[in-house]
Design a protein around this motif. Structure first.
Motif, mmCIF file in Angstrom:
data_model
loop_
_atom_site.group_PDB
_atom_site.id
_atom_site.type_symbol
_atom_site.label_atom_id
_atom_site.label_comp_id
_atom_site.label_asym_id
_atom_site.label_seq_id
_atom_site.Cartn_x
_atom_site.Cartn_y
_atom_site.Cartn_z
ATOM 1 N N GLY A 83 0.799 -1.230 0.000
ATOM 2 C CA GLY A 83 0.000 0.000 0.000
ATOM 3 C C GLY A 83 0.823 1.266 0.000
ATOM 4 O O GLY A 83 0.415 2.281 0.567
ATOM 5 N N GLY A 84 2.003 1.248 -0.648
ATOM 6 C CA GLY A 84 2.828 2.434 -0.727
ATOM 7 C C GLY A 84 3.683 2.700 0.495
ATOM 8 O O GLY A 84 4.242 3.791 0.643
ATOM 9 N N ARG A 85 3.834 1.705 1.379
ATOM 10 C CA ARG A 85 4.567 1.901 2.628
ATOM 11 C C ARG A 85 6.067 1.627 2.449
ATOM 12 O O ARG A 85 6.498 0.994 1.500
ATOM 13 C CB ARG A 85 4.012 0.973 3.711
ATOM 14 C CG ARG A 85 2.544 1.194 4.023
ATOM 15 C CD ARG A 85 2.114 0.350 5.210
ATOM 16 N NE ARG A 85 0.737 0.651 5.557
ATOM 17 C CZ ARG A 85 -0.295 -0.116 5.224
ATOM 18 N NH1 ARG A 85 -0.091 -1.229 4.554
ATOM 19 N NH2 ARG A 85 -1.513 0.235 5.567
ATOM 20 N N LEU A 284 -5.635 7.267 -7.353
ATOM 21 C CA LEU A 284 -6.862 6.527 -7.624
ATOM 22 C C LEU A 284 -7.637 6.254 -6.340
ATOM 23 O O LEU A 284 -8.878 6.324 -6.330
ATOM 24 C CB LEU A 284 -6.535 5.207 -8.323
ATOM 25 C CG LEU A 284 -6.199 5.287 -9.811
ATOM 26 C CD1 LEU A 284 -5.770 3.925 -10.328
ATOM 27 C CD2 LEU A 284 -7.395 5.811 -10.600
ATOM 28 N N GLN A 285 -6.920 5.953 -5.273
ATOM 29 C CA GLN A 285 -7.586 5.697 -3.994
ATOM 30 C C GLN A 285 -8.388 6.920 -3.561
ATOM 31 O O GLN A 285 -9.548 6.807 -3.160
ATOM 32 C CB GLN A 285 -6.536 5.345 -2.928
ATOM 33 C CG GLN A 285 -7.100 4.736 -1.665
ATOM 34 C CD GLN A 285 -7.224 3.220 -1.755
ATOM 35 O OE1 GLN A 285 -7.356 2.652 -2.838
ATOM 36 N NE2 GLN A 285 -7.168 2.562 -0.615
ATOM 37 N N ASP A 308 -7.012 3.713 4.870
ATOM 38 C CA ASP A 308 -5.718 3.314 5.427
ATOM 39 C C ASP A 308 -4.705 3.220 4.298
ATOM 40 O O ASP A 308 -3.885 4.118 4.114
ATOM 41 C CB ASP A 308 -5.867 1.982 6.170
ATOM 42 C CG ASP A 308 -4.569 1.507 6.808
ATOM 43 O OD1 ASP A 308 -3.548 2.207 6.687
ATOM 44 O OD2 ASP A 308 -4.554 0.422 7.427
ATOM 45 N N GLU A 309 -4.754 2.165 3.490
ATOM 46 C CA GLU A 309 -3.784 1.989 2.410
ATOM 47 C C GLU A 309 -3.762 3.188 1.468
ATOM 48 O O GLU A 309 -4.800 3.772 1.149
ATOM 49 C CB GLU A 309 -4.098 0.720 1.610
ATOM 50 C CG GLU A 309 -3.415 -0.531 2.116
ATOM 51 C CD GLU A 309 -4.048 -1.068 3.386
ATOM 52 O OE1 GLU A 309 -3.414 -1.889 4.070
ATOM 53 O OE2 GLU A 309 -5.170 -0.679 3.695
ATOM 54 N N HIS A 310 -2.539 3.535 1.027
ATOM 55 C CA HIS A 310 -2.272 4.627 0.090
ATOM 56 C C HIS A 310 -2.583 6.001 0.672
ATOM 57 O O HIS A 310 -2.631 6.990 -0.063
ATOM 58 C CB HIS A 310 -3.022 4.431 -1.234
ATOM 59 C CG HIS A 310 -2.710 3.137 -1.907
ATOM 60 N ND1 HIS A 310 -1.458 2.838 -2.421
ATOM 61 C CD2 HIS A 310 -3.474 2.031 -2.119
ATOM 62 C CE1 HIS A 310 -1.475 1.620 -2.932
ATOM 63 N NE2 HIS A 310 -2.669 1.106 -2.764
#
Length: 421
Positions: A83-85, A284-285, A308-310
């Motif tokens: 998720g981009g972490r 996009l998120q 949460d993610e992104h």
């Protein structure tokens, strides 16, 4: 004044352990088989040597010029690299970086101002430090400034960000891990404010068209009422790890219809759905979550979307909050990095009328959890995670006990207010 003269004279590094395990989210999402507590198969995310690994962490101790030592803990999050972490935490690499890059910035540093100390060490050049380093080091610097002024970490935050000092508790949110049934009982008996998370992170747990998840969610509502009584009405918060989108489809309208159905089935409890879909990028998120929120409003649903993610950095959080791309934003502390940015993230949410959930990870430590409690109370976040670990009892006791100690100090006028040593 002594506070103005105190500086950092040396640094200690102590390898420690997080309270849970680093997990390869990509491999788990693809359906690898479990074998007891471990997962079978090869990892998919770079940096993982196995799908589940004991969580490494690193304590950084600042020796101050009055010989007092203050500590902070560095670590990743459970699903590092997803998720981009930032990638999964590696102790030896972080120790080397701390010696080479961070220590020269710390030597002789004044700790009279927490914000100034963070600015001098965490943003000294154009190349950012790993977020785990910023997180742990800023914890230590916050404790150092609190020591210098003989007050709580919460009061330092209020003082330096010009915030009123409130002695109000922050609602507590607990997550169940895989022991979702017995841990719900624990949460209800302890009467936490938000529960149970549920760890709905596989097709098996979500089920065809979400029926397995819906069955579990209904059971939670029934169990809360049976054990908690009519006067206990916690928010029901489920993290579905993108599985609404994976199983129902990525159409914001279809996702909203499914979530509204769940909310109706769980009435009168408030429903939060975290991470209903993963669209693969921050841009996009944000765009699709704006649509999901709009579609829920069109349906007249009271369900709330939690992102949460992104949505990891303070800049991401400000963008999502400004765009109303969620009803609640998880400020996942190790992903955000510096405590200064965590504070800013909470304040951005409040400015834009979005719920601020000061979260984190089960792989954190008792120390980072206690620091987070001070941040949550100082900023009056809308809720905070009971962390670390997946045992429920431990995280609740660490965070709730620290919060109650802090609130007792803040309510005692004899001790209240930062002092110049």
């Amino acid at each position: 004044m002594v506070a103005e003269r105190l500086t950092v004279s040396d640094v200690l590094l102590a390898p420690v352990q997080g309270a849970f395990f680093y997990d390869d989210q990509l491999a788990i999402r693809e359906g690898v088989a479990s074998d007891g507590f471990i997962y079978k198969g090869k990892p998919r995310t770079p940096g993982f040597s196995s799908i589940r690994m004991p969580a490494e962490a690193l304590s950084v101790g600042l020796i101050l010029s009055d010989d007092v030592i203050v500590w902070g803990d560095m670590m990743s999050v459970q699903y590092a690299g997803a998720g981009g972490r930032d990638p999964v935490f590696k102790t030896e690499a972080i120790m080397d970086l701390t010696h080479r890059v961070v220590w020269p910035r710390l030597k002789g540093l004044s700790i009279a101002s927490f914000v100034d100390a963070c600015s001098a060490t965490l943003t000294a050049d154009s190349e950012r430090l790993p977020l785990a380093v910023s997180y742990g080091l800023s914890q230590a610097l916050l404790q150092a400034t609190a020591h210098a002024h003989r007050c709580t970490m919460a009061e330092i935050i209020c003082r330096e960000y010009d915030l009123p000092v409130f002695d109000r508790p922050v609602p507590l949110y607990a997550q169940s891990g895989d022991q979702r049934y017995i841990n719900v009982d624990k949460m209800v008996l302890r009467r936490v404010d938000v529960l149970p998370h549920g760890l709905i992170n596989s097709r098996e747990k979500f089920g065809p068209k979400g029926e397995t998840f819906l069955e579990f969610a209904k059971w939670v509502a029934q169990r809360v009422r049976a054990l908690g009584g009519e006067e206990y009405n916690p928010t029901l918060h489920f993290d579905v790890y993108g599985w609404v989108g994976l199983e129902i489809g990525l159409s914001p309208s279809d996702i909203a219809v499914f979530i509204a159905r769940v909310a109706d089935d769980l009435s009168p409890f408030q429903l939060n759905i975290e991470s209903p879909a993963d669209y693969g990028s921050t841009r996009l998120q944000l765009d699709r979550y704006v649509e999901i929120v709009h579609q829920l409003e069109r349906l007249g649903s009271s369900a709330r979307i939690v992102v949460d993610e992104h949505c990891n950095t303070v800049e991401d959080i400000e963008s999502f909050a400004r765009s109303s791309a969620a009803h609640v934003i998880q400020i996942k502390a190790p992903d955000v990095g510096s405590v200064t940015d965590i504070v800013r993230a909470v304040l951005h949410c409040k400015t834009h009328g979005v719920g601020a959930y000061l979260g984190g990870s089960c792989v954190e430590t008792d120390l980072s959890a206690r620091v987070s409690t001070h941040v949550a109370v100082a900023t009056q976040a809308d809720m905070m995670l009971a962390k670390p670990g997946m045992g429920v009892d431990e995280g609740i006791s660490i965070v709730r006990n620290e919060q109650n100690r802090l609130l007792t100090i803040l309510r005692t006028s004899r001790l209240g207010g930062c002092k110049q040593a």
